[in-house]
Design a protein around this motif. Structure first.
Motif, PDB file in Angstrom:
ATOM      1  N   ALA A  62      66.838  -0.759 110.343  1.00 49.37           N
ATOM      2  CA  ALA A  62      67.918  -0.779 111.335  1.00 49.37           C
ATOM      3  C   ALA A  62      68.596   0.585 111.339  1.00 49.37           C
ATOM      4  O   ALA A  62      68.553   1.322 110.351  1.00 49.37           O
ATOM      5  N   GLY A  63      69.222   0.925 112.447  1.00 49.74           N
ATOM      6  CA  GLY A  63      70.007   2.148 112.510  1.00 49.74           C
ATOM      7  C   GLY A  63      71.196   2.077 111.568  1.00 49.74           C
ATOM      8  O   GLY A  63      71.687   0.990 111.247  1.00 49.74           O
ATOM      9  N   ILE A  64      71.682   3.232 111.159  1.00 45.63           N
ATOM     10  CA  ILE A  64      72.735   3.282 110.150  1.00 45.63           C
ATOM     11  C   ILE A  64      73.974   2.508 110.594  1.00 45.63           C
ATOM     12  O   ILE A  64      74.629   1.824 109.796  1.00 45.63           O
ATOM     13  N   GLU A  65      74.305   2.591 111.896  1.00 47.53           N
ATOM     14  CA  GLU A  65      75.513   1.918 112.365  1.00 47.53           C
ATOM     15  C   GLU A  65      75.353   0.402 112.444  1.00 47.53           C
ATOM     16  O   GLU A  65      76.348  -0.335 112.479  1.00 47.53           O
ATOM     17  N   ASP A  66      74.107  -0.056 112.453  1.00 47.72           N
ATOM     18  CA  ASP A  66      73.840  -1.494 112.551  1.00 47.72           C
ATOM     19  C   ASP A  66      73.304  -2.094 111.251  1.00 47.72           C
ATOM     20  O   ASP A  66      73.034  -3.294 111.197  1.00 47.72           O
ATOM     21  N   PHE A  67      73.165  -1.257 110.232  1.00 44.34           N
ATOM     22  CA  PHE A  67      72.529  -1.728 108.998  1.00 44.34           C
ATOM     23  C   PHE A  67      73.471  -2.703 108.285  1.00 44.34           C
ATOM     24  O   PHE A  67      74.594  -2.346 107.924  1.00 44.34           O
ATOM     25  N   PRO A  68      73.039  -3.943 108.050  1.00 44.23           N
ATOM     26  CA  PRO A  68      73.933  -4.924 107.410  1.00 44.23           C
ATOM     27  C   PRO A  68      74.273  -4.523 105.974  1.00 44.23           C
ATOM     28  O   PRO A  68      73.382  -4.174 105.190  1.00 44.23           O
ATOM     29  N   THR A  69      75.529  -4.591 105.643  1.00 46.12           N
ATOM     30  CA  THR A  69      75.962  -4.214 104.298  1.00 46.12           C
ATOM     31  C   THR A  69      75.261  -5.024 103.228  1.00 46.12           C
ATOM     32  O   THR A  69      74.871  -4.485 102.179  1.00 46.12           O
ATOM     33  N   GLU A  70      75.059  -6.319 103.478  1.00 49.20           N
ATOM     34  CA  GLU A  70      74.421  -7.155 102.462  1.00 49.20           C
ATOM     35  C   GLU A  70      72.966  -6.770 102.240  1.00 49.20           C
ATOM     36  O   GLU A  70      72.454  -6.889 101.126  1.00 49.20           O
ATOM     37  N   ARG A  71      72.292  -6.258 103.296  1.00 52.52           N
ATOM     38  CA  ARG A  71      70.905  -5.809 103.110  1.00 52.52           C
ATOM     39  C   ARG A  71      70.868  -4.503 102.332  1.00 52.52           C
ATOM     40  O   ARG A  71      69.988  -4.288 101.502  1.00 52.52           O
ATOM     41  N   TRP A  72      71.804  -3.590 102.635  1.00 53.05           N
ATOM     42  CA  TRP A  72      71.913  -2.355 101.837  1.00 53.05           C
ATOM     43  C   TRP A  72      72.093  -2.704 100.366  1.00 53.05           C
ATOM     44  O   TRP A  72      71.374  -2.199  99.498  1.00 53.05           O
ATOM     45  N   ASP A  73      73.045  -3.574 100.065  1.00 54.38           N
ATOM     46  CA  ASP A  73      73.339  -3.926  98.677  1.00 54.38           C
ATOM     47  C   ASP A  73      72.121  -4.546  97.999  1.00 54.38           C
ATOM     48  O   ASP A  73      71.824  -4.246  96.828  1.00 54.38           O
ATOM     49  N   ALA A  74      71.409  -5.415  98.717  1.00 52.71           N
ATOM     50  CA  ALA A  74      70.247  -6.078  98.115  1.00 52.71           C
ATOM     51  C   ALA A  74      69.119  -5.097  97.836  1.00 52.71           C
ATOM     52  O   ALA A  74      68.493  -5.143  96.776  1.00 52.71           O
ATOM     53  N   ILE A  75      68.852  -4.205  98.782  1.00 54.40           N
ATOM     54  CA  ILE A  75      67.769  -3.226  98.595  1.00 54.40           C
ATOM     55  C   ILE A  75      68.067  -2.297  97.427  1.00 54.40           C
ATOM     56  O   ILE A  75      67.205  -2.043  96.577  1.00 54.40           O
ATOM     57  N   ILE A  76      69.297  -1.788  97.362  1.00 55.79           N
ATOM     58  CA  ILE A  76      69.664  -0.895  96.248  1.00 55.79           C
ATOM     59  C   ILE A  76      69.591  -1.651  94.922  1.00 55.79           C
ATOM     60  O   ILE A  76      69.106  -1.121  93.908  1.00 55.79           O
ATOM     61  N   ALA A  77      70.050  -2.888  94.905  1.00 59.71           N
ATOM     62  CA  ALA A  77      70.040  -3.667  93.664  1.00 59.71           C
ATOM     63  C   ALA A  77      68.627  -3.943  93.181  1.00 59.71           C
ATOM     64  O   ALA A  77      68.312  -3.766  91.995  1.00 59.71           O
TER      65      ALA A  77
END
Length: 257
Positions: free
Chosen positions: A94-109
């Motif tokens: 997803a584009g940075i402005e639309d990237f879901p915070t919960e998906r960011w957190d899950a991928i990094i984790a």
């Protein structure tokens, strides 16, 4: 290659690249611990089948690697860790402005933080045992970027940096830490994407693969899970004892550009 007497833990290994690595390490004689976040009969059956096929001890241990305490417990519950391969991963585009915070957190984790947690427990074990190999699955995206993959690219770049730090901290121990950076690898997940790509671009299979999926991979051919497993096995060999803190690209020339 003889890895008899060694125990290898591979995260995210009940399918795809992780399973390919498990099979190659078991082929070389290592006892193996498979892992994913599920706890199904077929997960344990898969481990038993690998043990029977290669004549090694094979176990399946469930752990949700999005949780640091479970990542650490995976290593502790294994009892021994000579070879650690951090492979578990997920993706979201997803584009940075639309990237879901919960998906960011899950991928990094799952892809970055879990590698920190598992290594933090494994390194003292390896020091006590007098030998160890840490292999982190990064990606061509750990060396290059693509749009719409902010979390994945950030995590994989982080994995490369973490690998270098571990290598420096263990440089005077008989322990190495390296990252494998594949391009596109033929896995069941990738295979499932091909029909949709064909339909979207109105292309035959070969054209869709070469012109769309493998557009950035100059070889126009997928790596295989067996090849990734072979590289991991090589990194466990005596020939690789002075290879540490680096990346090995298996990307058909992607990062040569």
């Amino acid at each position: 290659m003889d890895l008899k007497g060694k125990t290898a833990i591979v995260t995210g290994s009940n399918s795809g690249i992780g399973l390919g690595v498990v099979r190659e390490l078991a082929r070389a004689g290592a006892d193996v611990v498979l892992n994913s976040f599920t706890d199904r009969d077929e997960d344990h059956d898969l481990a038993r089948a690998i043990g029977d096929e290669f004549g090694v001890t094979a176990r399946y241990i469930r752990a949700d690697l999005s949780k640091g305490d479970e990542a650490r417990k995976l290593i502790e519950d294994s009892g021994r860790c000579d070879i650690l391969m951090n492979n578990a991963g997920i993706q979201h585009v997803a584009g940075i402005e639309d990237f879901p915070t919960e998906r960011w957190d899950a991928i990094i984790a799952i892809m970055l933080s879990s590698a920190f947690h598992t290594a933090a427990v494994a390194v003292p074990m390896m020091r006590e045992q007098g030998w160890g190999r840490i292999i982190n699955l990064a990606s061509a995206h750990g060396l290059r970027a693509s749009p719409y993959k902010s979390a994945y690219v950030a995590a994989k770049h982080g994995v490369v940096g973490l690998t270098k730090v571990i290598a420096l901290e263990t440089a005077q121990d008989p322990i190495t830490a390296n990252a494998i950076c594949p391009g596109y690898v033929m896995t069941p997940l990738v295979e499932d994407q091909i029909p949709d790509t064909m339909k979207k671009y109105d292309m035959d299979r070969e054209t869709a693969i070469k012109e769309v999926i493998l557009e950035r991979q100059p070889s126009k051919d997928f790596a295989t899970v067996e090849q990734i497993g072979g590289v991991a096995t090589f990194l466990c060999s005596a020939a690789a004892a002075q290879i540490t803190g680096t990346t090995i690209s298996v990307d058909g020339g992607w990062t040569a550009r």
